[in-house]
Structure formats: structure tokens, C-alpha cells
Design a protein around this motif. Sequence first.
Motif, short mmCIF file in Angstrom:
data_model
loop_
_atom_site.label_atom_id
_atom_site.label_comp_id
_atom_site.label_asym_id
_atom_site.label_seq_id
_atom_site.Cartn_x
_atom_site.Cartn_y
_atom_site.Cartn_z
N PHE A 195 0.94 -1.61 0.39
CA PHE A 195 -0.11 0.30 -0.06
C PHE A 195 0.78 1.42 -0.11
CE2 PHE A 195 -2.32 -2.82 2.66
CZ PHE A 195 -3.67 -3.27 1.66
N ASP A 196 0.28 2.00 -0.99
CA ASP A 196 1.25 3.86 -1.05
C ASP A 196 0.03 3.72 0.46
OD1 ASP A 196 1.85 6.19 -1.24
OD2 ASP A 196 -0.77 6.85 -1.60
N LYS A 197 0.78 5.21 1.42
CA LYS A 197 0.18 5.23 2.60
C LYS A 197 -1.01 6.92 2.43
CE LYS A 197 2.18 7.92 5.66
NZ LYS A 197 2.27 9.04 5.49
N ASP A 198 -0.73 7.98 1.47
CA ASP A 198 -1.24 9.02 1.64
C ASP A 198 -1.72 8.80 0.24
OD1 ASP A 198 -0.13 9.90 3.84
OD2 ASP A 198 2.10 9.95 2.73
N ALA A 223 4.99 13.61 11.50
CA ALA A 223 4.74 12.97 12.13
C ALA A 223 3.53 13.16 13.32
CB ALA A 223 5.78 12.48 12.33
N LYS A 224 3.09 14.32 13.31
CA LYS A 224 2.03 15.08 14.44
C LYS A 224 0.63 15.26 13.99
CE LYS A 224 5.21 16.67 17.51
NZ LYS A 224 6.16 18.42 18.35
N ALA A 225 0.60 15.31 12.52
CA ALA A 225 -0.82 15.33 11.45
C ALA A 225 -1.72 14.59 11.69
CB ALA A 225 0.04 15.12 10.02
N ARG A 226 -2.68 15.06 12.12
CA ARG A 226 -4.05 13.54 12.36
C ARG A 226 -4.23 13.15 10.80
NH1 ARG A 226 -10.00 14.21 11.58
NH2 ARG A 226 -10.57 12.73 12.99
N ASP A 232 6.51 9.37 1.99
CA ASP A 232 7.26 10.38 2.66
C ASP A 232 7.89 9.38 3.30
OD1 ASP A 232 6.43 11.81 4.91
OD2 ASP A 232 5.01 10.60 5.74
N ALA A 233 8.52 9.76 4.95
CA ALA A 233 9.74 9.80 5.22
C ALA A 233 9.30 8.21 6.13
CB ALA A 233 10.29 10.79 6.34
N GLU A 234 10.54 7.53 6.98
CA GLU A 234 10.10 6.53 7.24
C GLU A 234 9.07 6.76 8.35
OE1 GLU A 234 12.01 1.96 8.76
OE2 GLU A 234 12.85 2.94 7.26
N ALA A 235 10.03 7.74 9.34
CA ALA A 235 9.59 8.58 10.61
C ALA A 235 8.24 8.06 10.79
CB ALA A 235 10.77 9.20 11.99
N PRO A 236 7.93 9.63 10.61
CA PRO A 236 6.06 9.73 10.14
C PRO A 236 5.61 8.75 9.59
CG PRO A 236 7.70 11.53 9.36
CD PRO A 236 8.42 10.52 9.38
N ALA A 237 5.42 8.20 8.85
CA ALA A 237 5.14 6.55 8.24
C ALA A 237 4.68 5.75 9.19
CB ALA A 237 5.77 6.26 6.80
N ARG A 238 5.73 5.28 10.56
CA ARG A 238 5.75 4.29 11.68
C ARG A 238 4.54 4.97 12.40
NH1 ARG A 238 8.59 -0.19 11.43
NH2 ARG A 238 10.06 -0.42 9.92
N ALA A 239 4.57 6.58 12.74
CA ALA A 239 3.86 7.13 13.82
C ALA A 239 2.00 7.15 13.28
CB ALA A 239 4.74 8.89 14.23
N HIS A 243 -2.57 4.63 13.98
CA HIS A 243 -4.03 4.15 14.11
C HIS A 243 -4.30 2.07 13.57
CE1 HIS A 243 -5.92 7.54 11.40
NE2 HIS A 243 -4.44 8.12 11.48
N ASN A 244 -3.01 2.26 15.06
CA ASN A 244 -3.44 0.51 15.59
C ASN A 244 -2.64 0.01 14.55
OD1 ASN A 244 -4.33 1.61 17.94
ND2 ASN A 244 -6.09 1.71 17.22
N LEU A 245 -2.01 -0.17 13.30
CA LEU A 245 -1.92 -1.28 11.78
C LEU A 245 -0.32 -1.70 12.62
CD1 LEU A 245 -2.66 0.79 8.99
CD2 LEU A 245 -4.15 -0.99 10.15
N GLY A 246 0.33 -2.46 13.68
CA GLY A 246 1.86 -1.74 13.96
C GLY A 246 2.03 -3.58 13.28
N GLY A 247 1.03 -4.21 14.36
CA GLY A 247 1.41 -5.54 14.74
C GLY A 247 0.18 -5.87 13.22
N LEU A 248 -0.07 -5.26 12.91
CA LEU A 248 -1.26 -6.13 10.69
C LEU A 248 -0.21 -5.63 9.94
CD1 LEU A 248 -4.44 -4.42 11.96
CD2 LEU A 248 -3.28 -6.96 11.77
N VAL A 249 1.07 -5.65 10.02
CA VAL A 249 1.89 -4.88 8.50
C VAL A 249 3.10 -5.75 8.62
CG1 VAL A 249 3.13 -3.11 7.65
CG2 VAL A 249 0.40 -2.70 8.47
N ASP A 250 3.84 -6.55 8.00
CA ASP A 250 4.74 -6.37 7.85
C ASP A 250 6.27 -5.76 7.35
OD1 ASP A 250 3.83 -9.61 8.32
OD2 ASP A 250 3.52 -8.99 6.41
N PHE A 251 6.23 -4.66 6.49
CA PHE A 251 6.86 -4.17 5.85
C PHE A 251 6.64 -2.58 6.10
CE2 PHE A 251 9.48 -2.17 2.47
CZ PHE A 251 10.86 -2.83 2.90
#
Length: 230
Positions: free
Chosen positions: A7-10, A93-96, A123-130, A135-143
Motif C-alpha cells: 500500500f501507498d500511504k497518503d 508525524a503529528k498530523a492527524r 513520506d519519510a519512514e519516521a512519520p510513516a511509522r508514527a 492507527h493501530n496497524l503496527g501488528g498488522l503490517v509486515d514491512f
Amino acid sequence: MIDAILFDKDGTLFDFHKSWGAWARQLLADLTVDEAHAARLAAAIGYLPEEGRFLPGSLVIAGTPSEITAAMLPELPGWSAGQLEARINEVAAKARMVEAVPLVPLFEAFRARGLKLAIVTNDAEAPARAHVAAHNLGGLVDFVAGYDSGHGAKPGPGMLNAFLRAEGLDPARVLMVGDSLHDLEAGRAAGTRRVAVLTGVAKAASLAPHADVVLENIGEIPAWIDSLSA
């Protein structure tokens, strides 16, 4: 027939205008000294403050923070490129982010199908991970990869290829999902199938020649996958 989705993000996971309009407003408020200055900076990134939307050619749509920095820097004497890019990423990173569709149930449904999931963004990786964490996706994404993760930026296929290699995937059994030509060109270069969505700025007519299918949003992907084996 499908083993994984990139997935692209934005504009794909998150509604582009609603999410990045708030970022643009905050960034302009932080950087500008008066209304005329704000107007010049908004023009530099292709943003229309009065309408709360971006022009189709805006760098913010598919560009990297470095490219956005280069566009804004001439209007910001006294700022270095490094300082400005850091501020851009900090505000990002702080944007909603506003979800295009409810993401957790959709990603859980993809997981239930046994699919591997990745997010590849300019986007940069740090804001992407934020944003992933918020959005509680950390445990659902492999990469997760951004333009600065060491694989290059889209439309190059580097981020996609890194995921394919890491998971040992056949690109013909993988979807690249995005809202811009950069996303679709990256998918073509990596050899994946390509799904365009209309939650960004680009219109169906410009995306359709480069995609296997154009969908309204990512919530329509499960039904489309099912149609492949019907």
C-alpha cells in the motif's frame, strides 16, 4: 492468486485532502511571517488554503520531503535544507491522518486471508511509522519503508523489491495499491499487479491506463480479489 499487498500511504490508506490539508495549514502557520509570505509558500507546494485542497501537480502528492524542502527553501532565508526537512517531518508525524476507510478491520480481514501487508511511501519512514502506530496497524503490517529507508523513492521499484525479497514473493501474485502514477509506475517496474484508488487527487481517467483496475477506495479490494478466481 494474491499473496501480498503493498500500500501507498497518503491518498490510499488516508484521505489525501483531509489529512494533508491539516499538515499544510500547520506548517504554514509555523513558517510564515505574514499572509503574503503564506501565500507564496502555499503556491510553492501547490496548496490552495482557501479551498483546503492541493492542485493535481502538487509536490506533496507524490514527492518526497526533500523535494518539498527544495520547493519551499527559496522563500525561507535563514533556514537550511536540513532544518526545514526536519520541521516538515516533525509536523507530518503529528498530523492527524483521516482514514479512507476503517483500516483495522480491513487489515484484519486481509490477515485472515493469509496475506502479507506492506506500506511503501514517499513520506519519510519516521512519520510513516508514527501514522501506522497511531492507527493501530503496527501488528498488522509486515514491512514499512519511506523514501529515506535506503531503497529509493517511487516511481522507482526499490521499496517494493525490498519487500518482495524479504518475503520471497512472486511479484505476479502481489498487488501494488496507490492513488498516483508514481505508485503504479513503481508497481509496473517491480512486476506486480496494480490497483488504483480514488481517495487521492488523481482522477480515474489518468490512472486507468496504468492500472489493472481502478477502485473507489481500498475497501473494495477484497471483492476484487475474489473476482479474480470467480
